[in-house]
Structures are given as structure tokens and as C-alpha cells.
Design an enzyme around this catalytic site. Structure first.
Site, short mmCIF file in Angstrom:
data_model
loop_
_atom_site.label_atom_id
_atom_site.label_comp_id
_atom_site.label_asym_id
_atom_site.label_seq_id
_atom_site.Cartn_x
_atom_site.Cartn_y
_atom_site.Cartn_z
N LEU A 37 -20.90 7.44 21.28
CA LEU A 37 -19.83 7.57 22.28
C LEU A 37 -19.30 6.21 22.72
O LEU A 37 -20.00 5.19 22.57
CB LEU A 37 -20.39 8.27 23.53
CG LEU A 37 -20.72 9.76 23.40
CD1 LEU A 37 -21.54 10.21 24.60
CD2 LEU A 37 -19.45 10.60 23.27
N SER A 38 -18.10 6.20 23.26
CA SER A 38 -17.58 4.99 23.87
C SER A 38 -18.54 4.58 25.00
O SER A 38 -18.94 5.42 25.80
CB SER A 38 -16.18 5.27 24.43
OG SER A 38 -15.70 4.15 25.12
N GLY A 39 -18.94 3.35 25.02
CA GLY A 39 -19.86 2.86 26.06
C GLY A 39 -21.33 3.01 25.69
O GLY A 39 -22.21 2.62 26.44
N GLY A 41 -22.90 1.44 23.38
CA GLY A 41 -23.49 0.13 23.10
C GLY A 41 -23.23 -0.38 21.69
O GLY A 41 -23.83 -1.37 21.26
N LYS A 42 -22.32 0.25 20.98
CA LYS A 42 -22.05 -0.13 19.58
C LYS A 42 -21.59 -1.59 19.48
O LYS A 42 -22.13 -2.35 18.69
CB LYS A 42 -20.98 0.80 18.96
CG LYS A 42 -21.35 2.27 18.96
CD LYS A 42 -20.27 3.13 18.36
CE LYS A 42 -18.97 3.13 19.11
NZ LYS A 42 -19.04 3.59 20.51
N SER A 110 -16.84 7.41 15.27
CA SER A 110 -17.07 8.35 14.15
C SER A 110 -17.64 9.68 14.66
O SER A 110 -18.81 9.99 14.44
CB SER A 110 -18.01 7.76 13.09
OG SER A 110 -18.31 6.42 13.28
P1 ADP Z 1 -19.27 0.78 22.79
O1 ADP Z 1 -18.90 -0.32 21.84
O2 ADP Z 1 -20.22 1.77 22.20
O3 ADP Z 1 -18.06 1.42 23.41
P2 ADP Z 1 -20.15 -1.37 24.53
O4 ADP Z 1 -21.10 -2.15 23.70
O5 ADP Z 1 -18.74 -1.89 24.67
O6 ADP Z 1 -20.10 0.15 24.01
O7 ADP Z 1 -20.75 -1.17 26.01
C1 ADP Z 1 -22.10 -0.81 26.23
C2 ADP Z 1 -22.55 -1.28 27.60
O8 ADP Z 1 -23.91 -0.88 27.82
C3 ADP Z 1 -22.52 -2.80 27.75
O9 ADP Z 1 -22.08 -3.11 29.05
C4 ADP Z 1 -24.01 -3.20 27.55
O10 ADP Z 1 -24.34 -4.39 28.25
C5 ADP Z 1 -24.74 -1.99 28.15
N1 ADP Z 1 -26.12 -1.79 27.60
C6 ADP Z 1 -27.24 -1.58 28.33
N2 ADP Z 1 -28.32 -1.44 27.55
C7 ADP Z 1 -27.90 -1.57 26.28
C8 ADP Z 1 -28.55 -1.53 25.00
N3 ADP Z 1 -29.87 -1.32 24.86
N4 ADP Z 1 -27.79 -1.68 23.89
C9 ADP Z 1 -26.46 -1.87 23.99
N5 ADP Z 1 -25.78 -1.92 25.16
C10 ADP Z 1 -26.49 -1.78 26.31
#
Ligand code: ADP
Length: 203
Positions: A37-39, A41-42, A110
Site C-alpha cells: 500500500l501507499s505508505g 514503506g516501499k 502493484s
Molecule cells: P511507500 O513508498 O510505500 O508509499 P514510504 O516509504 O514513502 O511508503 O513511507 C513509509 C513511512 O513509514 C516512512 O515515513 C517511514 O519512515 C515509515 N516507516 C516506519 N517503519 C518503517 C519500516 N520498518 N520500513 C519502512 N518504512 C517505515
């Protein structure tokens, strides 16, 4: 430079072969595909993994919305049909990197089994490492890194995954990272443990 080239490419024809390029780069190329999902951590994990692998002298390219949606796929929307076309083109681009011996880290929501399956079919099972970056919708929505969930809830963004478009959880991913339960460092450690044996060139 010319001398180095002569040493590296003893038979010019071999340059066409993927294995020759992998040997030159000292790695096995793979596509590491992050879905979630968006958010979830990808992006965070993709960038951290890129740093880590680059520091170990692997040649890595991150493919994500920033460099794909703004360029090669800038004519695509988030409709179901365009999402498929988005992933199809990304998969074909990844395959070109594979043939050059380069490791790509692909960071894309995806959202459906069909889409992920298509990516794997194009890239090839052997070369495809599927990573499910998993965090519950409530957590992703709470993080709301880019404020997109709030806008989607207000109806300002249509076809938003998790809110107004489906996300089918991967059930057979090679590796699953619960980013709500472990830290970024722990996530990277877990990823490296799985990925390193697959990209190290055995001599
Ligand atoms: P996506 O690319 O999936 O939309 P983002 O990487 O932009 O997500 O955002 C994920 C958020 O979650 C960031 O603010 C990150 O610091 C936080 N986070 C907390 N724990 C984790 C972890 N174990 N792995 C990745 N992100 C994490």
C-alpha cells in the site's frame, strides 16, 4: 581505458551475453519487486537497500513512481487498464536492466495478483524476487506520508488503492516485511539475508 577494455572483453562477441556483463560487474542481476500500500514503506526500504548494496559495490537502479511515472509512463492514469500498462512497461524496462547485469529495485504498489503475475511472467520467475512490504491500511493512513489518504477520503483522488481501488495482498511473496512491527534497520537486515545469496556471483 582502451587497455582495460581489451582485458575485460577478450572476445568481443561475448559482450552481448548477460553472463559476461554480470562477470564484469561482479554480480548476478535480479529484479527486486516491492509491492504494498501507499505508505507501507516501499520507497524508504528501496532507498535504504540501494544505499546498502551500493556500499557493497553492487550496481543497483531504483525504479519508482518518481522516475517512471514522470517519464516513460507520463501518459498513464491510475485506471485499471493503465495500471496494467504501467506495470507491463516497467517489467519490460527491468528486463533490459537484467540483460545488462544490473540489479533493479522496483517500488510500485502493484495492487492485484494479475498485475504481479504479469510482471513475473515478463521478467521470469528465476530473476524475480517478490517482496511484500506489509503494513495495515490503518497504519499507512495514519502515516499518510504525502497527505494522499486524506485527499482520497475527501474524494479528491479517485481510484486510490486501499480506499477506492482494491489491494489484493500477495500470498506467495518470496519475502514479507511487516513495517509496522520491525524497524527500518531490521527490515533491511532481513532483506539482505534473503537477497545477498541471490545476487552474489560465485566464482
Ligand atoms: P511507500 O513508498 O510505500 O508509499 P514510504 O516509504 O514513502 O511508503 O513511507 C513509509 C513511512 O513509514 C516512512 O515515513 C517511514 O519512515 C515509515 N516507516 C516506519 N517503519 C518503517 C519500516 N520498518 N520500513 C519502512 N518504512 C517505515
Amino acid at each position: 581505458m582502451e587497455k582495460i577494455r581489451q582485458n575485460i572483453y577478450p572476445v568481443f562477441g561475448k559482450l552481448r551475453k548477460r553472463e559476461t556483463k554480470e562477470k564484469i560487474l561482479g554480480q548476478k542481476s535480479r529484479v527486486i519487486w516491492f509491492s504494498g500500500l501507499s505508505g507501507a514503506g516501499k520507497t524508504t526500504l528501496a532507498k535504504n537497500l540501494e544505499d546498502k548494496l551500493s556500499g557493497m559495490n553492487f550496481i543497483v537502479q531504483v525504479l519508482d513512481g518518481d522516475n517512471i511515472r514522470s517519464g516513460i509512463n507520463n501518459n498513464l492514469t491510475f485506471s485499471e487498464e493503465d495500471r496494467k500498462e504501467n506495470i507491463r512497461r516497467i517489467s519490460e524496462v527491468s528486463k533490459l536492466f537484467l540483460d545488462c547485469g544490473i540489479i533493479t529495485i522496483n517500488s510500485f504498489i502493484s495492487p492485484t495478483r494479475e498485475i504481479r503475475h504479469m510482471a513475473m511472467d515478463i521478467i521470469g520467475r528465476e530473476d524475480f524476487i517478490e517482496v511484500f512490504v506489509n503494513a495495515p491500511l490503518e497504519i499507512c493512513e495514519k502515516r499518510d506520508v504525502k497527505g494522499l489518504y486524506a485527499r482520497a477520503r475527501k474524494g479528491e483522488i479517485k481510484d486510490f488503492t486501499g480506499i477506492s481501488a482494491p489491494f489484493e495482498e500477495p500470498v506467495n511473496a518470496d519475502i514479507e516485511i511487516h513495517t509496522d512491527l520491525i524497524t527500518i534497520d531490521e527490515s533491511i537486515e532481513k532483506l539482505l539475508e534473503f537477497i545477498l545469496p541471490k545476487i552474489k556471483l560465485s566464482i
